[in-house]
Design a protein around this motif. Sequence first.
Motif, mmCIF file in Angstrom:
data_model
loop_
_atom_site.group_PDB
_atom_site.id
_atom_site.type_symbol
_atom_site.label_atom_id
_atom_site.label_comp_id
_atom_site.label_asym_id
_atom_site.label_seq_id
_atom_site.Cartn_x
_atom_site.Cartn_y
_atom_site.Cartn_z
ATOM 1 N N ALA A 141 12.180 -51.415 39.885
ATOM 2 C CA ALA A 141 12.215 -52.690 39.163
ATOM 3 C C ALA A 141 13.405 -52.729 38.200
ATOM 4 N N LEU A 142 13.695 -51.602 37.544
ATOM 5 C CA LEU A 142 14.845 -51.563 36.623
ATOM 6 C C LEU A 142 16.141 -51.762 37.394
ATOM 7 N N ARG A 143 16.228 -51.141 38.582
ATOM 8 C CA ARG A 143 17.447 -51.329 39.395
ATOM 9 C C ARG A 143 17.580 -52.773 39.839
ATOM 10 N N ASP A 144 16.459 -53.400 40.179
ATOM 11 C CA ASP A 144 16.500 -54.822 40.569
ATOM 12 C C ASP A 144 17.001 -55.691 39.418
ATOM 13 N N LEU A 145 16.754 -55.245 38.175
ATOM 14 C CA LEU A 145 17.244 -55.988 37.004
ATOM 15 C C LEU A 145 18.702 -55.632 36.691
ATOM 16 N N GLY A 146 19.297 -54.755 37.491
ATOM 17 C CA GLY A 146 20.708 -54.426 37.309
ATOM 18 C C GLY A 146 20.967 -53.173 36.481
ATOM 19 N N HIS A 147 19.916 -52.408 36.158
ATOM 20 C CA HIS A 147 20.135 -51.208 35.356
ATOM 21 C C HIS A 147 20.394 -50.008 36.253
ATOM 22 N N ASN A 148 21.259 -49.129 35.780
ATOM 23 C CA ASN A 148 21.609 -47.921 36.513
ATOM 24 C C ASN A 148 20.707 -46.775 36.032
ATOM 25 N N VAL A 149 19.661 -46.518 36.784
ATOM 26 C CA VAL A 149 18.673 -45.502 36.406
ATOM 27 C C VAL A 149 18.425 -44.663 37.640
ATOM 28 N N SER A 150 18.578 -43.328 37.530
ATOM 29 C CA SER A 150 18.377 -42.534 38.735
ATOM 30 C C SER A 150 16.943 -42.042 38.884
ATOM 31 N N ASP A 151 16.223 -41.880 37.785
ATOM 32 C CA ASP A 151 14.848 -41.401 37.920
ATOM 33 C C ASP A 151 14.035 -41.843 36.709
ATOM 34 N N VAL A 152 12.767 -42.116 36.939
ATOM 35 C CA VAL A 152 11.864 -42.503 35.856
ATOM 36 C C VAL A 152 10.571 -41.721 36.022
ATOM 37 N N ARG A 153 10.106 -41.111 34.951
ATOM 38 C CA ARG A 153 8.788 -40.462 34.976
ATOM 39 C C ARG A 153 7.949 -41.037 33.842
ATOM 40 N N ILE A 154 6.702 -41.324 34.145
ATOM 41 C CA ILE A 154 5.813 -41.888 33.137
ATOM 42 C C ILE A 154 4.700 -40.889 32.882
ATOM 43 N N ASP A 155 4.568 -40.471 31.636
ATOM 44 C CA ASP A 155 3.554 -39.485 31.287
ATOM 45 C C ASP A 155 2.701 -40.007 30.138
ATOM 46 N N LYS A 156 1.685 -39.214 29.792
ATOM 47 C CA LYS A 156 0.725 -39.636 28.776
ATOM 48 C C LYS A 156 0.908 -38.835 27.503
ATOM 49 N N LEU A 212 9.665 -52.395 30.141
ATOM 50 C CA LEU A 212 8.865 -51.186 29.905
ATOM 51 C C LEU A 212 7.756 -51.378 28.879
ATOM 52 N N ALA A 213 8.023 -52.185 27.858
ATOM 53 C CA ALA A 213 7.030 -52.355 26.789
ATOM 54 C C ALA A 213 6.546 -53.804 26.769
ATOM 55 N N ASN A 214 5.375 -53.979 26.237
ATOM 56 C CA ASN A 214 4.840 -55.315 26.023
ATOM 57 C C ASN A 214 5.115 -55.672 24.563
ATOM 58 N N PRO A 215 6.075 -56.583 24.323
ATOM 59 C CA PRO A 215 6.518 -56.814 22.937
ATOM 60 C C PRO A 215 5.417 -57.378 22.036
ATOM 61 N N VAL A 216 4.380 -57.927 22.618
ATOM 62 C CA VAL A 216 3.295 -58.480 21.790
ATOM 63 C C VAL A 216 2.409 -57.361 21.247
ATOM 64 N N MET A 217 2.203 -56.323 22.055
ATOM 65 C CA MET A 217 1.207 -55.304 21.720
ATOM 66 C C MET A 217 1.789 -53.948 21.390
ATOM 67 N N GLU A 218 3.045 -53.719 21.784
ATOM 68 C CA GLU A 218 3.545 -52.345 21.710
ATOM 69 C C GLU A 218 4.854 -52.234 20.941
ATOM 70 N N ALA A 259 8.334 -44.332 40.112
ATOM 71 C CA ALA A 259 9.238 -44.778 41.175
ATOM 72 C C ALA A 259 9.288 -46.302 41.234
ATOM 73 N N THR A 260 8.128 -46.935 41.029
ATOM 74 C CA THR A 260 8.071 -48.404 41.052
ATOM 75 C C THR A 260 8.863 -48.987 39.887
ATOM 76 N N ILE A 283 4.959 -32.824 41.568
ATOM 77 C CA ILE A 283 3.992 -33.883 41.896
ATOM 78 C C ILE A 283 4.697 -35.232 41.760
ATOM 79 N N SER A 284 4.612 -36.052 42.798
ATOM 80 C CA SER A 284 5.361 -37.311 42.744
ATOM 81 C C SER A 284 4.696 -38.284 41.770
ATOM 82 N N ASP A 285 5.486 -39.224 41.281
ATOM 83 C CA ASP A 285 5.033 -40.179 40.278
ATOM 84 C C ASP A 285 5.290 -41.588 40.806
ATOM 85 N N PRO A 286 4.343 -42.138 41.560
ATOM 86 C CA PRO A 286 4.569 -43.444 42.190
ATOM 87 C C PRO A 286 4.790 -44.561 41.168
ATOM 88 N N GLN A 287 4.107 -44.477 40.008
ATOM 89 C CA GLN A 287 4.294 -45.514 38.988
ATOM 90 C C GLN A 287 5.739 -45.477 38.471
#
Lengths: 83, 83
Positions: free
Chosen positions: A28-43, B69-75, A23-24, A17-21
């Motif tokens: 954003a991390l790559r735009d900040l210059g970080h080398n990240v190939s994949d990000v998954r956000i879970d609960k 990734l984190a909100n430094p004020v709250m997290e 992917a976004t 199941i794709s994770d659009p959050q």
Amino acid sequence: MADTTTVTVNIRRRPSISDPQGATVARALRDLGHNVSDVRIDKTIELQVPPGDPDSIRAAVTEMCEKLLANPVMEDFEIVINP
Amino acid sequence: MADTTTVTVNIRRRPSISDPQGATVARALRDLGHNVSDVRIDKTIELQVPPGDPDSIRAAVTEMCEKLLANPVMEDFEIVINP
């Protein structure tokens, strides 16, 4: 004995199941210059329940996951009962 | 050696910060008849980064947490580099 038992439930999207959050955030991390190939956000859900025998706690929390906490079509869950 | 290293970041609201989503879920669980005194919902982010020495990975991921990734004020965040 503590008043309550802490139960941690990790809810993860199934790998197919794709994770659009995620992917976004990866973009954003790559735009900040970080080398990240994949990000998954879970609960992670932390529940405080009355102390009791681990089997009945696990059964109750499994029912909570199936009925409310997780989406059975898209997500898997893992229950950890903290000692 | 694997192509990428998996880094898990647990992002938790500070205990003093209220969690309205958790409170809503706690109420819904009680309406379903479950005995739950408190629910907290937090985020787990799994990053795939290039392999390297753990100290530089940790430094890079700390910067990602502080900047995005984190909100430094709250997290608060905790970084686990999986072997």
